[in-house]
Scaffold this active site. Structure first.
Site, mmCIF file in Angstrom:
data_model
loop_
_atom_site.group_PDB
_atom_site.id
_atom_site.type_symbol
_atom_site.label_atom_id
_atom_site.label_comp_id
_atom_site.label_asym_id
_atom_site.label_seq_id
_atom_site.Cartn_x
_atom_site.Cartn_y
_atom_site.Cartn_z
ATOM 1 N N CYS A 94 6.618 3.594 -2.273
ATOM 2 C CA CYS A 94 7.905 2.910 -2.199
ATOM 3 C C CYS A 94 8.587 2.826 -3.578
ATOM 4 O O CYS A 94 8.986 3.846 -4.118
ATOM 5 C CB CYS A 94 7.728 1.529 -1.567
ATOM 6 S SG CYS A 94 9.249 0.770 -0.961
ATOM 7 N N ARG A 128 19.136 -1.791 5.161
ATOM 8 C CA ARG A 128 17.724 -1.764 4.797
ATOM 9 C C ARG A 128 16.904 -1.115 5.908
ATOM 10 O O ARG A 128 17.157 -1.342 7.090
ATOM 11 C CB ARG A 128 17.216 -3.191 4.560
ATOM 12 C CG ARG A 128 15.849 -3.263 3.908
ATOM 13 C CD ARG A 128 15.531 -4.678 3.474
ATOM 14 N NE ARG A 128 14.329 -4.710 2.661
ATOM 15 C CZ ARG A 128 14.296 -4.506 1.355
ATOM 16 N NH1 ARG A 128 15.428 -4.281 0.704
ATOM 17 N NH2 ARG A 128 13.168 -4.538 0.684
ATOM 18 N N HIS A 194 4.019 1.884 3.642
ATOM 19 C CA HIS A 194 3.050 0.855 3.300
ATOM 20 C C HIS A 194 1.974 0.865 4.381
ATOM 21 O O HIS A 194 1.949 1.734 5.240
ATOM 22 C CB HIS A 194 3.733 -0.515 3.246
ATOM 23 C CG HIS A 194 4.819 -0.610 2.221
ATOM 24 N ND1 HIS A 194 4.577 -0.718 0.876
ATOM 25 C CD2 HIS A 194 6.179 -0.626 2.352
ATOM 26 C CE1 HIS A 194 5.720 -0.804 0.220
ATOM 27 N NE2 HIS A 194 6.714 -0.748 1.098
#
Length: 236
Positions: A94, A128, A194
């Site tokens: 990320c 997002r 993740h």
């Protein structure tokens, strides 16, 4: 720690470790120990110079302020860059992609220079990206689908020297509308997944370990990991 111990560099866990990303180093250590290979995690914090002597490195995600701290530290202590130049494998998650790129823009629109290990640039997007992501790997040596959890606003554009890690089949990925996820350049792999991503993708974990050791590893039969992957993919 003996000379034969595999050293797994966990880079800046004090500022770059959101969403369980520090667990990637633990996964690497455990998969080695289950094969009777001695391994230890080397915690490299803001109080430590970054050594170039580890066999593999991992970096996690972070917010804007933490990214600045990480960028300054990696610029001052370029051990990670020197190791990667020798072909040592590095996994960047990320925000670490952004730190390792040429530059990234903060949510306030300020452009911050990275350390240019990746030929990428990153700018914030309007929306997002949050949720599960599944992709088909491009990287030779990987065949299983990659799965993880993305939570980022960055849109990462790859330059000519960088290749995508995978093609998105569900989710967003790099966030610039080209259907690509992650980045590969030399021995350095970046992904927005993740999870920790290596717990959910054992093939990727062993890929990094085999690059670190320079040899093939015997497969591990771990039904619980297989079950985890099935559960994650079944809901996509």
């Amino acid at each position: 720690m003996s000379e034969s111990t595999v050293r797994i560099g966990l880079v800046l866990p004090d500022v770059m470790g959101t969403y369980g990303d520090n667990g990637n180093a633990l996964i690497l250590r455990q998969r080695l120990r289950m094969r009777d290979i001695d391994a230890e995690v080397v915690h490299i914090t803001l109080n430590d110079p970054v050594p170039e002597s580890c066999e593999v490195y991992t970096l996690g995600g972070a917010e804007d302020s933490a990214q600045r701290l990480a960028t300054r530290h990696l610029t001052k202590y370029p051990g990670l860059q020197k190791a990667a130049e020798r072909g040592v494998p590095v996994l960047a998650i990320c925000a670490a992609i952004q730190v390792l790129g040429h530059w990234y823009e903060t949510s306030a629109g300020e452009r911050v220079d990275g350390i240019s290990m990746f030929d990428v640039t990153t700018a914030p997007q309007e929306k997002r990206s949050i949720g599960e992501v599944v992709s088909e790997p491009f990287l030779d040596g990987l065949s299983a689908k990659l799965t993880g959890f993305e939570n980022h606003r960055g849109g990462t554009t790859l330059g000519l020297d960088a290749a995508p890690l995978a093609k998105v089949t569900s989710g967003v990925g790099n966030g610039v509308g080209d259907g690509r996820e992650g980045v590969v350049q030399g021995s350095v792999i970046g992904t927005y997944m993740h999870g920790p991503v290596l717990a959910r993708n054992p093939e990727l974990a062993d890929y990094l370990l085999e690059k670190a050791l320079g040899t093939r590893l015997a497969p591990l039969d771990l039904p619980e990991v297989t079950q985890l992957r099935r559960e994650r993919l079944r809901h996509m």
